[in-house]
Structures are given as structure tokens and as C-alpha cells.
Design an enzyme around this catalytic site. Sequence first.
Site, mmCIF file in Angstrom:
data_model
loop_
_atom_site.group_PDB
_atom_site.id
_atom_site.type_symbol
_atom_site.label_atom_id
_atom_site.label_comp_id
_atom_site.label_asym_id
_atom_site.label_seq_id
_atom_site.Cartn_x
_atom_site.Cartn_y
_atom_site.Cartn_z
ATOM 1 N N TRP A 33 0.827 -1.207 0.000
ATOM 2 C CA TRP A 33 0.000 0.000 0.000
ATOM 3 C C TRP A 33 0.868 1.267 0.000
ATOM 4 O O TRP A 33 2.008 1.234 0.440
ATOM 5 C CB TRP A 33 -0.931 0.018 1.213
ATOM 6 C CG TRP A 33 -0.246 0.118 2.546
ATOM 7 C CD1 TRP A 33 0.204 -0.910 3.323
ATOM 8 C CD2 TRP A 33 0.081 1.324 3.265
ATOM 9 N NE1 TRP A 33 0.793 -0.433 4.467
ATOM 10 C CE2 TRP A 33 0.726 0.934 4.472
ATOM 11 C CE3 TRP A 33 -0.106 2.679 3.023
ATOM 12 C CZ2 TRP A 33 1.182 1.857 5.429
ATOM 13 C CZ3 TRP A 33 0.343 3.599 3.966
ATOM 14 C CH2 TRP A 33 0.976 3.183 5.146
ATOM 15 N N GLU A 78 7.426 8.399 13.837
ATOM 16 C CA GLU A 78 7.619 7.763 12.523
ATOM 17 C C GLU A 78 8.466 8.648 11.607
ATOM 18 O O GLU A 78 9.286 8.147 10.834
ATOM 19 C CB GLU A 78 6.263 7.490 11.865
ATOM 20 C CG GLU A 78 5.369 6.489 12.589
ATOM 21 C CD GLU A 78 5.816 5.046 12.403
ATOM 22 O OE1 GLU A 78 6.798 4.795 11.681
ATOM 23 O OE2 GLU A 78 5.179 4.158 13.006
ATOM 24 N N GLU A 115 8.959 1.592 6.192
ATOM 25 C CA GLU A 115 8.604 2.418 7.340
ATOM 26 C C GLU A 115 8.341 3.869 6.931
ATOM 27 O O GLU A 115 7.526 4.557 7.549
ATOM 28 C CB GLU A 115 9.734 2.385 8.380
ATOM 29 C CG GLU A 115 9.833 1.079 9.147
ATOM 30 C CD GLU A 115 8.817 0.986 10.275
ATOM 31 O OE1 GLU A 115 8.330 2.046 10.728
ATOM 32 O OE2 GLU A 115 8.511 -0.138 10.696
ATOM 33 N N HIS A 118 4.772 5.331 6.662
ATOM 34 C CA HIS A 118 3.945 5.574 7.840
ATOM 35 C C HIS A 118 3.897 7.064 8.196
ATOM 36 O O HIS A 118 2.818 7.632 8.402
ATOM 37 C CB HIS A 118 4.481 4.776 9.038
ATOM 38 C CG HIS A 118 4.519 3.305 8.806
ATOM 39 N ND1 HIS A 118 5.184 2.429 9.636
ATOM 40 C CD2 HIS A 118 3.985 2.540 7.815
ATOM 41 C CE1 HIS A 118 5.053 1.196 9.179
ATOM 42 N NE2 HIS A 118 4.340 1.245 8.071
ATOM 43 N N GLU A 168 9.167 -2.626 17.593
ATOM 44 C CA GLU A 168 8.192 -2.837 16.524
ATOM 45 C C GLU A 168 6.864 -3.341 17.100
ATOM 46 O O GLU A 168 5.790 -2.972 16.619
ATOM 47 C CB GLU A 168 8.729 -3.846 15.501
ATOM 48 C CG GLU A 168 9.922 -3.356 14.696
ATOM 49 C CD GLU A 168 9.561 -2.409 13.577
ATOM 50 O OE1 GLU A 168 8.422 -1.925 13.521
ATOM 51 O OE2 GLU A 168 10.423 -2.138 12.726
ATOM 52 N N THR A 171 5.101 -0.318 18.720
ATOM 53 C CA THR A 171 4.436 0.569 17.753
ATOM 54 C C THR A 171 3.188 -0.097 17.173
ATOM 55 O O THR A 171 2.209 0.580 16.861
ATOM 56 C CB THR A 171 5.391 0.985 16.616
ATOM 57 O OG1 THR A 171 6.032 -0.174 16.073
ATOM 58 C CG2 THR A 171 6.451 1.945 17.119
ATOM 59 N N ASP A 200 2.018 -3.482 9.326
ATOM 60 C CA ASP A 200 3.439 -3.406 8.922
ATOM 61 C C ASP A 200 4.343 -3.601 10.134
ATOM 62 O O ASP A 200 5.340 -4.315 10.092
ATOM 63 C CB ASP A 200 3.743 -2.032 8.312
ATOM 64 C CG ASP A 200 3.251 -1.887 6.885
ATOM 65 O OD1 ASP A 200 2.699 -2.857 6.326
ATOM 66 O OD2 ASP A 200 3.421 -0.789 6.321
ATOM 67 N N GLU A 201 3.985 -2.939 11.241
ATOM 68 C CA GLU A 201 4.825 -3.009 12.441
ATOM 69 C C GLU A 201 4.887 -4.429 12.990
ATOM 70 O O GLU A 201 5.950 -4.896 13.423
ATOM 71 C CB GLU A 201 4.302 -2.046 13.520
ATOM 72 C CG GLU A 201 4.167 -0.594 13.097
ATOM 73 C CD GLU A 201 5.503 0.108 12.874
ATOM 74 O OE1 GLU A 201 6.555 -0.539 12.859
ATOM 75 O OE2 GLU A 201 5.480 1.344 12.716
ATOM 76 N N HIS A 204 7.196 -6.488 10.808
ATOM 77 C CA HIS A 204 8.599 -6.155 11.088
ATOM 78 C C HIS A 204 9.038 -6.724 12.442
ATOM 79 O O HIS A 204 10.184 -7.154 12.596
ATOM 80 C CB HIS A 204 8.793 -4.633 11.071
ATOM 81 C CG HIS A 204 8.533 -4.018 9.736
ATOM 82 N ND1 HIS A 204 8.281 -2.676 9.556
ATOM 83 C CD2 HIS A 204 8.489 -4.569 8.487
ATOM 84 C CE1 HIS A 204 8.093 -2.430 8.267
ATOM 85 N NE2 HIS A 204 8.209 -3.562 7.607
#
Length: 333
Positions: A33, A78, A115, A118, A168, A171, A200-201, A204
Amino acid sequence: MSLKNKRLEVMQFLEKDVDALMEKYLIPVDTIWQPTDFLPDSEGTDDTFFEQVREIRELAKELPYDFWVVLVGDMITEEALPTYESWLMDVEGVNQVDGGGNGWSKWVKQWTAEENRHGDVLNKYLYLSGRVNMKEIERTTQHLIADGFDIGTDRDPYKNFVYTSFQELATYVSHNRVAKIARKKGNKRLAKMCQIISGDEMRHHHAYSDFVERIFKVDPSQMMMAFHYMMKQKITMPAHFLRESGGKIGTAFEEFSNTAQRIGVYTSTDYVDILQKLIDRWEIDKITGLNDEAEKARDYLMKLPSRMYRLADRMKIPENSFQFKWVEPAVNK
């Protein structure tokens, strides 16, 4: 062999798997995305863009002051990405020079690229919302990058991977909770935005936790000592040096942290929950081949969560909101 040389040897040994790990945990640029997927389309020829902006601004009025403080703090954290990349690029075993860089430097660069989205999407959303003072936010962001940070890991890859595994997941918790609050207030766009960031976090987090698992298999005692060291000194949050314009380094962090705790976005209990999740994930109670010092470190780690839960239960959080320059005034517009 010195500890530094042993760590370098382990990093070189594990490097052969990094390409496969990038394929497992990172998503190709053409597939993942992008911020524009969640923001009004500025290229449209009709009034759709302005209608969507008006909708964002109307829905923004429904969200309380403390929520905006937390969202701003999360965005600034971020946006301080250059600091994190430069830190990780200096870790022992990460080589960005010879022949275009080794596998670890490719990981850091591709992780950074993911990252980076974000901060982009949150920054644009905040700008459109009409609820925040963007000039003050920008000053804070510039301060945070210029001030840098010291997370207590030095160039040690073991300590750095413990840190990133923890951070990670932290977050993820924060963005996921913000998404839930936004959804309850009927702000579906913001909820989706924060939810996908949290995804995503978590991905990761799994990657960095995987790195640690692999190190435990080849250097268990030193990996245990690194885990012990990081938890004994406590994990320093990336925004620890947060300050507003005219303020001294770190003066805004405590109030930001209090705000996040007050609305339940990230609490001291969450900190201990994450520690327990890492202990369970890495199954440190089952690791074999430890020397005496590492055995003592494991005993300390196994007992630490119960001690910290007791401390977390006694913590008192101020009930009154601190007046940040980022969000003015402290009432809905």
C-alpha cells in the site's frame, strides 16, 4: 575471540539467509500500500477531493484532544526515520559500502523504505484535518531528528535486534489502539490507515524476532546476555528526546507518554506484556548450552515480568491534559 569479532562472525554466518528473510517479511514496492490509497485524490477534475477533505475535517471534530496529542506524537516518531536508519547502518556486520552493500544493509534500506510510508500518510492526514498546529509539529520533528537518540545498544547487533523486536511490537500496539479509538468515533478512513500501519509493524516485529531466534541457536549465551542487558537498563523509546519549540531535549516525552497512558494507547502494562511475549517467543526457558553468567541472566529475565507488573499496577497517571503547542486549543473546534 573477542565478543565484537564473535558477533561479526555470527552476522556474516546469518547473512546468507537475509535475502530469503526479506522475501518473507517485506513486500515489493509495486504490491504494498501507499499513502495515496488512504488520502483524497488530488488529481481529480471534479469536487471529490474537496468533499473528501471536508469530510476529514468534520470527522476530526469528533476526536478528543488527548487523541490528537497521541496521533501527533506517533507521527513525529515515525517521521524521525532518518535517525533510525543511520543508527542501524552503523551496527556491526552491516556493510553498505563494498560492492553496493551486504545483505544486512539491503535489509535496513528496504525496511526503511517500508517504514517511510507511515510518517508520510499520517503527516498528510494531520495536515488536512485542521485540528493541529503543523508548524509546531514540524519544529518538533526537526528537533527530534537533529537531536538524535541513544538507545543504549552501541553497534552491537544482538542488542539492536532485541531493541527492534521490542519496539516494533510497541508501535504495533500503539497504532492498533489508535485505530480502534478512531473506529469507535466513526472515523473509518483514519482507522484503516492506522490499522494497516500496525500490520506493517507486526510484520517487522516478526522479522527482527526471527533474527534473534537465529542468533540464539548459534550464540546462546551472548544472545541471552544481550537480552538481559537491554531489559535491565529498560527499553528507551525512540521519542525519548521529544521536545517542543523552545523546550529542552526530552521535556515533552513524559507528558506525551502520560497522554498515551491516560487514553490507553500505550501503557506501562503494555511494556511488561511485550517483555513477556518476547520471553515466550524465544522460549528462553528452554534454551540450552548457556554458561553460568547467561544462566543467571535467564533467571533474572524469567522473574522480571512479575516484578514489573507489580510496579505498573502502582503507577499513577495525571488526570489533566498537558497543553501541547501541537494541538491548540485543548477543546474541539
